[in-house]
Design a protein around this motif. Structure first.
Motif, PDB file in Angstrom:
ATOM      1  N   MET A  92       1.048  -1.373   0.018  1.00  0.00           N
ATOM      2  CA  MET A  92      -0.196  -0.055   0.060  1.00  0.00           C
ATOM      3  C   MET A  92       0.815   1.368   0.009  1.00  0.00           C
ATOM      4  O   MET A  92       1.752   1.408   0.850  1.00  0.00           O
TER       5      MET A  92
ATOM      6  N   HIS B  36      -2.076   5.965  -1.278  1.00  0.00           N
ATOM      7  CA  HIS B  36      -3.111   5.267  -1.027  1.00  0.00           C
ATOM      8  C   HIS B  36      -3.627   5.339   0.555  1.00  0.00           C
ATOM      9  O   HIS B  36      -4.888   5.428   0.855  1.00  0.00           O
ATOM     10  N   LYS B  37      -2.578   5.281   1.247  1.00  0.00           N
ATOM     11  CA  LYS B  37      -3.131   5.337   2.858  1.00  0.00           C
ATOM     12  C   LYS B  37      -3.651   6.732   3.215  1.00  0.00           C
ATOM     13  O   LYS B  37      -4.610   6.911   4.070  1.00  0.00           O
TER      14      LYS B  37
ATOM     15  N   THR C 243      -7.177   7.008   1.976  1.00  0.00           N
ATOM     16  CA  THR C 243      -7.835   6.155   2.719  1.00  0.00           C
ATOM     17  C   THR C 243      -8.407   7.015   4.068  1.00  0.00           C
ATOM     18  O   THR C 243      -9.514   7.084   4.371  1.00  0.00           O
TER      19      THR C 243
ATOM     20  N   THR D 255     -10.835   9.913   3.049  1.00  0.00           N
ATOM     21  CA  THR D 255     -12.097   9.282   2.766  1.00  0.00           C
ATOM     22  C   THR D 255     -12.716   9.089   4.205  1.00  0.00           C
ATOM     23  O   THR D 255     -14.099   9.239   4.374  1.00  0.00           O
ATOM     24  N   THR D 256     -12.216   8.370   5.117  1.00  0.00           N
ATOM     25  CA  THR D 256     -12.700   7.898   6.327  1.00  0.00           C
ATOM     26  C   THR D 256     -13.132   9.038   7.235  1.00  0.00           C
ATOM     27  O   THR D 256     -13.996   9.325   7.908  1.00  0.00           O
TER      28      THR D 256
END
Length: 90
Positions: free
Chosen positions: A1, A5-6, A9, A12-13
């Motif tokens: 990952m 990408h982290k 994420t 988005t969270t």
């Protein structure tokens, strides 16, 4: 990952958490013409009230609400004018 990408994420969270907390603080709308459109007879209620089976009367639901059949409804069922003092959307 990858780091990108982290970060995506995490962003988005965070967005979902903020959106969820804002929605929980929303105010309920005041009843509007509920008396006119209330269910006359509820036959069955399922899923803690999320699904209800109601009586259908073609005469009442289609014809009794019309001033002129299928052409014009009585004025108390619709609102043609904006409320006084309501600000125009910008």
């Amino acid at each position: 990952m990858t780091i990108r990408h982290k970060l995506l994420t995490i962003a988005t969270t965070a967005a979902f958490l903020v959106t969820g907390s804002l929605a929980a603080n929303a105010e309920a709308l005041k009843p509007y013409k509920d008396r006119l459109f209330r269910y006359k007879k509820v036959h069955e209620t399922l899923y803690n009230g999320d699904f209800i089976v109601v009586e259908y009367s073609k005469q009442r639901d289609l014809r009794d609400r019309d001033e002129v059949d299928e052409r014009r409804v009585y004025g108390n069922y619709v609102s043609y004018k904006p409320k006084r003092g309501a600000a125009a959307p910008s």
